[in-house]
Design an enzyme around this catalytic site. Structure first.
Site, short mmCIF file in Angstrom:
data_model
loop_
_atom_site.label_atom_id
_atom_site.label_comp_id
_atom_site.label_asym_id
_atom_site.label_seq_id
_atom_site.Cartn_x
_atom_site.Cartn_y
_atom_site.Cartn_z
N GLU A 136 0.83 -1.21 0.00
CA GLU A 136 0.00 0.00 0.00
C GLU A 136 0.86 1.26 0.00
O GLU A 136 0.51 2.26 -0.65
CB GLU A 136 -0.94 0.00 1.21
CG GLU A 136 -1.91 -1.18 1.26
CD GLU A 136 -2.77 -1.30 0.01
OE1 GLU A 136 -3.05 -0.28 -0.63
OE2 GLU A 136 -3.16 -2.44 -0.32
N ASP A 204 3.43 -4.46 -6.07
CA ASP A 204 4.09 -5.68 -5.58
C ASP A 204 5.60 -5.58 -5.74
O ASP A 204 6.36 -5.88 -4.81
CB ASP A 204 3.59 -6.90 -6.37
CG ASP A 204 2.18 -7.32 -6.00
OD1 ASP A 204 1.69 -6.90 -4.94
OD2 ASP A 204 1.58 -8.08 -6.79
#
Length: 487
Positions: A136, A204
């Site tokens: 995040e 990611d």
């Protein structure tokens, strides 16, 4: 300290330029190009901060954010550690936990990251939790919302107010989940799903680098993604997290391959991680997912940190059942071995107050130097104990210092409101309550209360001048926020 649902955010520091040479051998692909070429044409950093401030206030006012000083402190410290090892950090970060039993997490403008409480239930170790946060954080550092606006040049940035509005709606109504966000994105552009997948893969990749540089196990990210994939495969409906974080096979395999190329390290989860997990489950768990004896037994069979968390978890169970003496019998020997432990002091203080042993709570906290401690949890606990014990002047002095240092903590303002109200200081009560209202986005009410506080103050006094100056600040804030309210 017993809490209600509202929250506070702590500022975290950015990576010092002097530290960058330490990571000269790391993959620097998470460094964004100059903002004049990516996203800078749509939103400035100041605009992102302003939008983040607006939406955080809306969240505080409408969402079941958990205002637990212990949990808030833990998640912000963990987030701080990760942000300190991220590149392209352009503003301070704030981390929040929402009381929602659906698995999800998301980030939005201005360095704001929100975790659903269910994340703690699904993460088996601290590296897995850190992997969610690093993902995040990377959405924020890569400015994915701003870059999405750049791709939508034909539309005003305010079109995207609906995206954040859907987040607020979903947070305020947990049963609605995050589907509203997906619907808004889909309505904005037909091809947004594939774009979102690209963002997820980038988050990611960069999040994995942040995770590894921060000293966590890189394998934790693909391990957590595998859990999501498995749950989606065997569940009647996919986890909410997969509605907002698409997980095609290529994303999972890419994360696994990248993690495999990094040095594998054995990382022990901190004691705070286990304490936070049992507190989330014990204090905020649902009937479907409570803190179970089986989980506590599993912890009891683990290492010394897990064993301590198991004992703490049993004390939490007894406390929730109002079996205060049983909880006390567990905690007091633990506190004797670790006298400065905020987890123990917080729960014992609540037990003392519930059992009307307030002088005992004050004595215990003063012995731990809570009033002069830099630990926000201990400061709030002793302020609350002073109020309960009628030592209102002490409470007020402490809380004026606390709210100056932590102006975005609703807990501090609420306690200050109570303290000055019980002393009959009406103008100061109104001013403190006004700050609480401002933090939850109720600026009209805040201004009205400050106007009343000013009218009740001595003409020309320093207090009156301070209240009037604050009114001017909030009116300027109202003008800036009107842009988003109209959107």
């Amino acid at each position: 300290m017993a809490t209600r649902f509202v929250t506070t955010g702590l500022l975290v520091s950015t990576l010092s330029a002097s530290l960058l040479p330490l990571y000269a051998t790391a993959d620097s692909a998470d460094l964004l190009p100059d903002m004049g070429t990516t996203a800078g044409g749509t939103l400035t950093i100041d605009q992102e901060l302003q939008m983040g401030d607006y939406y955080v206030r809306q969240l505080r006012g409408s969402a079941p954010l958990i205002t637990d000083p212990l949990l808030d402190q833990y998640v912000n410290q963990l987030g701080n550690r990760l942000v300190a090892h991220a590149y392209s950090v352009r503003f301070p970060f704030h981390f929040f936990i929402v009381n929602n039993d659906e698995l999800n997490a998301f980030a939005f403008f201005g360095g704001n990251v929100v975790l659903h409480s269910a994340i703690f239930r699904f993460t088996d170790n601290e590296s897995e939790l850190a992997s969610v946060l690093s993902h995040e954080i990377s959405h924020v550092t890569q400015r994915h919302l701003a870059r999405a606006m750049e791709d939508q040049k034909s539309k005003s940035p305010l079109t995207w107010v609906g995206v954040l509005g859907s987040i607020l709606l979903a947070m305020a109504s947990p049963e609605a989940g995050m589907a509203g966000l997906t619907g808004t994105i889909a309505g904005t552009q037909q091809g947004m799903i594939s774009f979102t997948r690209a963002n997820e893969e980038e988050a990611d990749r960069i999040g994995l680098q942040v995770l590894q540089r921060s000293g966590f196990d890189p394998e934790a990210m693909p391990n957590f993604l595998q859990k999501l994939a498995d749950q989606s495969r065997y569940a009647s409906k996919p986890p909410e997290m997969l509605l907002t974080h698409p997980l095609p096979d290529s994303r999972l395999s890419d994360a696994r391959n990248r993690a495999n190329q990094m040095p594998r390290i054995v990382v022990q989860s901190s004691e705070d991680f286990y304490f936070a997990k049992v507190r989330i489950l014990g204090m905020y768990g649902t009937e479907d997912h409570p803190l179970t004896d089986d989980y506590l037994k599993q912890l009891s069979d683990g290492n010394i940190r897990q064993q301590s968390a198991a004992q703490y978890g049993r004390a939490v169970q007894f406390y929730k059942a109002k079996s205060f003496n049983q909880a006390r019998n567990i905690l007091e020997p633990m506190l004797k071995k670790d006298p400065g432990n905020a987890w123990y002091l917080d729960l014992l203080t609540d037990i003392d107050i519930d059992q009307k042993h307030v002088p005992q709570a004050i004595a215990r906290l003063e012995k731990a130097n809570a009033a002069t401690s830099k630990d926000a949890v201990l400061q709030l606990n002793i302020a609350n104990a002073y109020i309960e014990g009628g030592e209102l002047a002490k409470a007020s002095r402490l809380l004026y210092r606390y709210t100056y240092a932590h102006p975005d903590d609703v807990n501090g303002w609420d306690l200050l409101t109570k303290s000055v109200a019980e002393q009959g200081l009406r103008a100061q009560e109104l001013a403190a309550r006004a700050e609480s209202m401002a933090l939850v986005g109720r600026l009209d009410q805040s201004i009205s209360m400050l106007s009343s506080a000013s009218a009740q103050s001595k003409l020309g006094s320093l207090d009156q001048a301070r209240y009037d100056a604050r009114i001017d600040q909030l009116r300027q804030l109202q003008k800036r926020f009107q842009l988003y309210e109209k959107g």
